[in-house]
Design a protein around this motif. Structure first.
Motif, PDB file in Angstrom:
ATOM      1  N   PHE A  30      52.765 -45.482  16.118  1.00  0.00           N
ATOM      2  CA  PHE A  30      51.726 -44.891  15.654  1.00  0.00           C
ATOM      3  C   PHE A  30      50.351 -45.492  16.084  1.00  0.00           C
ATOM      4  O   PHE A  30      49.236 -44.927  16.363  1.00  0.00           O
ATOM      5  CB  PHE A  30      51.562 -44.456  14.285  1.00  0.00           C
ATOM      6  N   SER A  31      50.465 -46.735  16.249  1.00  0.00           N
ATOM      7  CA  SER A  31      49.421 -47.749  16.599  1.00  0.00           C
ATOM      8  C   SER A  31      48.967 -47.538  18.370  1.00  0.00           C
ATOM      9  O   SER A  31      47.852 -47.194  18.334  1.00  0.00           O
ATOM     10  CB  SER A  31      49.487 -49.171  16.629  1.00  0.00           C
ATOM     11  N   ARG A  34      47.201 -44.210  18.477  1.00  0.00           N
ATOM     12  CA  ARG A  34      45.911 -43.945  18.188  1.00  0.00           C
ATOM     13  C   ARG A  34      45.068 -44.571  19.454  1.00  0.00           C
ATOM     14  O   ARG A  34      44.257 -44.012  19.838  1.00  0.00           O
ATOM     15  CB  ARG A  34      45.679 -45.064  17.070  1.00  0.00           C
ATOM     16  N   PHE A  38      42.387 -42.305  21.415  1.00  0.00           N
ATOM     17  CA  PHE A  38      41.011 -43.055  21.702  1.00  0.00           C
ATOM     18  C   PHE A  38      40.716 -42.926  23.451  1.00  0.00           C
ATOM     19  O   PHE A  38      39.540 -42.837  23.776  1.00  0.00           O
ATOM     20  CB  PHE A  38      40.728 -44.323  21.127  1.00  0.00           C
ATOM     21  N   PHE A  68      42.768 -38.375  15.163  1.00  0.00           N
ATOM     22  CA  PHE A  68      43.038 -39.736  15.041  1.00  0.00           C
ATOM     23  C   PHE A  68      43.116 -39.900  13.583  1.00  0.00           C
ATOM     24  O   PHE A  68      43.610 -40.847  13.126  1.00  0.00           O
ATOM     25  CB  PHE A  68      41.270 -40.128  15.511  1.00  0.00           C
ATOM     26  N   ASN A  69      42.095 -39.210  12.561  1.00  0.00           N
ATOM     27  CA  ASN A  69      42.559 -39.382  11.206  1.00  0.00           C
ATOM     28  C   ASN A  69      43.784 -39.096  10.735  1.00  0.00           C
ATOM     29  O   ASN A  69      44.502 -39.730   9.724  1.00  0.00           O
ATOM     30  CB  ASN A  69      41.334 -38.415  10.554  1.00  0.00           C
ATOM     31  N   LEU A  71      46.570 -39.565  12.695  1.00  0.00           N
ATOM     32  CA  LEU A  71      47.413 -40.703  12.942  1.00  0.00           C
ATOM     33  C   LEU A  71      47.080 -41.958  11.910  1.00  0.00           C
ATOM     34  O   LEU A  71      47.961 -42.633  11.557  1.00  0.00           O
ATOM     35  CB  LEU A  71      47.164 -41.188  14.621  1.00  0.00           C
ATOM     36  N   VAL A  72      45.840 -41.870  11.708  1.00  0.00           N
ATOM     37  CA  VAL A  72      45.486 -43.255  10.870  1.00  0.00           C
ATOM     38  C   VAL A  72      46.160 -43.225   9.447  1.00  0.00           C
ATOM     39  O   VAL A  72      46.895 -44.007   8.945  1.00  0.00           O
ATOM     40  CB  VAL A  72      43.888 -43.414  10.484  1.00  0.00           C
ATOM     41  N   GLN A  75      50.026 -43.771   9.873  1.00  0.00           N
ATOM     42  CA  GLN A  75      50.258 -45.003   9.975  1.00  0.00           C
ATOM     43  C   GLN A  75      50.287 -45.817   8.813  1.00  0.00           C
ATOM     44  O   GLN A  75      50.733 -46.888   8.459  1.00  0.00           O
ATOM     45  CB  GLN A  75      49.385 -45.620  11.090  1.00  0.00           C
TER      46      GLN A  75
END
Length: 602
Positions: A30-31, A34, A38, A68-69, A71-72, A75
């Motif tokens: 997941f990093s 992200r 981006f 993005f949120n 995925l954050v 993670q």
């Protein structure tokens, strides 16, 4: 001791190791995702400029921000799982070390040491190699203080019996116990004042000017902005509505920034901590309890304004974490321009405070209570051969122990003894050779009595004890700070003992060699006078001594004084200790043999 529990801890450790690696891999995946999102956002900026389309840029930025949120959040979830299994592994390894070598990752309670306490210093209740070090499983400061309080003073009989039932129930739920310990392990490294600061903050309103209309405005402004952005795709002039609204939102965010900072100063750093505590509340709420003590504790956190404590604490955690999104400058800027993010969540947090602050502190006390119970249950789980003591009735003193041993002496090395004092008042004088076991026996009775009166199991086959207040006289130390000699320190301790016996009818004293700081004649006369004073005050306890003359008190007080002894056998010049308590007075001493061995006598 059965090896079954150790096998269970080893299995748990191996399972945790595999899970740690699994979630590490998830976090890494997941990093990378992200980074990809981006990169796509940068590509979107390029294409929106090339196409000269504000709508494409705005819509793409919103979609990218949502992705993005997400995925954050995913993670963060995998990271939380990884951390849980790291803690689960540490907790299980700690139990293995506790059984093998009395090691413990939890504090040993040295901060609770008090040389002037009735018994904790002499009986090694706190500090290195202490009882507290053996049993403590409390990670929170409140839990550590709760457990220390239980060990520093006996509870009343009804409370002891209730705790015993609670401890026995938790001991049948070892997986639940280990889970809660794992969820709370973070508190070992946390700021101990953090929760207290939060409790103060929850009782202090912010009083935001214009909160009423702002509350309505933040509910609709994001939808207006999105509508204007969507309309600009068909009507380019609509983008000016979005721009003006964005500037106005940015202005409102700026003039209310002090309220955001005030909220962030206290609450901003505790969001993840509250989320961890909400997991603990959830574990308590969802477990099925049968004993009254545990059931009552769980009921105290199950409902709060028609919501469970786990739900309301997680709500506050989510609100604080949402507010913390402002700390990412790029994301925070867009969120405030689009949806007045800071003000939205400061107001939401204030609403939460008004509705939920009342019962939060008492709910955290439930966690502390469960930590103390979990600590006591660790003995029941790790040492199933120990017994749960009976709490005696009767107007006089009962202390019965069959095959009682000191918990800090390893099984296979320890020598057990039995002792009986049944609903009566006696002063027992124990004579014996050096190193024969007198002091260890006193500490064995003392430390197991402390355990029994806290609600814990004891290191014995059978034990029955009255609710007594222990008082020990063992390690008397001088004090340079207080300009106190050893003899003066002994006199002070004796005076404290005599006052305690006079004022408290349930004192059980343990005395190991009185008045060591003076000459032999005064030592005997003083010790004899103290014992007679204790007898005249109906005192009850045990006195260990090398002075055989004190054993003669049994003749003067045949119904009150009993003699016991520890002795040695000397075979072919070798001293053999059996460390067994026997009735009567000692006839064999070993000081001359010990002195001969180091060349004093020849």
């Amino acid at each position: 001791m059965s090896s079954t529990i150790q096998d269970n801890y080893k299995h748990n450790t191996q399972h945790a190791t595999a899970q740690i690696q699994y979630f590490k891999n998830k976090v890494n995946v997941f990093s990378v995702m992200r980074l990809i999102v981006f990169a796509l956002l940068l590509l979107l900026v390029y294409w929106s400029v090339k196409l000269d389309s504000f709508a494409v840029f705005a819509a793409g930025a919103i979609v990218a921000g949502i992705a993005f949120n997400w995925l954050v959040a995913k993670q963060a979830y995998f990271e939380k799982c990884r951390l849980y299994f790291e803690n689960f592994k540490a907790v299980n390894q700690n139990e293995l070390e506790s059984i093998d070598s009395y090691g413990n990752i939890y504090p040993n309670g040295s901060k609770f040491n008090d040389d002037k306490h009735y018994y904790t210093s002499d009986l090694d209740v706190f500090g290195a190699a202490s009882l507290y070090q053996l049993i403590n499983r409390a990670a929170t400061v409140a839990g550590q203080e709760k457990l220390a309080g239980w060990l520093k003073a006996p509870a009343v009989k009804t409370v002891i019996l209730s705790r015993q039932q609670a401890v026995q129930e938790i001991s049948t739920k070892n997986h639940w116990k280990l889970k809660v310990q794992s969820q709370l392990l973070f508190a070992l490294k946390h700021n101990s004042n953090e929760l207290q600061q939060l409790f103060k903050y929850l009782h202090k309103p912010l009083n935001i000017p214009g909160e009423g209309w702002l509350k309505t405005y933040v509910k609709v402004v994001a939808w207006i902005m999105l509508a204007a952005i969507a309309a600009s795709y068909f009507y380019p002039e609509a983008k000016y509505v979005a721009i003006v609204l964005g500037l106005f939102n940015f202005f409102l965010t700026g003039i209310n920034n002090k309220h955001t900072e005030q909220t962030d100063l206290i609450a901003g750093k505790i969001g993840s901590t509250l989320n961890s505590y909400s997991d603990v509340f959830d574990s308590i709420e969802k477990e099925e309890w049968s004993t009254a003590y545990n059931k009552n504790l769980a009921d105290n956190v199950k409902r709060n304004n028609n919501k469970s404590i786990s739900v309301v604490t997680r709500q506050l955690s989510n609100l604080i974490n949402s507010l913390n999104n402002r700390n990412n400058l790029l994301v925070g800027f867009f969120l405030n321009v689009l949806a007045l993010w800071n003000i939205r969540y400061v107001i939401a947090i204030e609403d939460w405070k008004r509705n939920n602050h009342e019962n939060i502190e008492s709910a955290f006390d439930v966690i502390a209570e469960f930590e103390a119970l979990i600590s006591l249950s660790s003995l029941q789980i790790n040492y199933p051969e120990w017994c749960m003591p009976a709490i005696a009735n009767g107007d006089e003193f009962t202390l019965v122990a069959k095959n009682v041993s000191h918990p800090h002496i390893k099984d296979g090395v320890r020598v057990s003894n039995s002792y009986e004092l049944i609903n009566t008042r006696k002063v027992d004088i124990i004579t014996g050779s050096n190193m024969a076991g007198k002091s260890t026996f006193l500490r064995t009775l003392g430390i197991n009595t402390v355990l029994a009166l806290s609600g814990a199991p004891v290191c014995a086959d059978v034990m029955e004890v009255s609710v007594v207040q222990l008082f020990s006289y063992m390690r008397i130390k001088d004090s340079l700070n207080e300009s106190t000699s050893t003899f003066k320190a002994e006199l002070d301790r004796l005076q404290m003992l005599l006052e305690a016996v006079k004022q408290q009818p349930n004192i059980l004293f343990l005395i190991d060699e009185m008045l060591r700081g003076t000459n032999s004649v005064d030592k005997y006369l003083g010790s004899k006078a103290v014992i007679e004073k204790l007898i005249s005050s109906n005192g009850v306890g045990l006195v260990a001594t090398h002075d055989l003359q004190l054993a003669q008190l049994e003749q003067a007080y045949p119904t009150y004084v009993r003699n016991f002894y520890f002795d040695i056998q000397v075979i072919n010049g070798e001293m053999l200790f059996d460390y067994k308590l026997k009735p009567g007075e000692c006839k064999t001493f070993n000081a001359s043999l010990l002195l001969e061995r180091i060349g004093i006598f020849s």
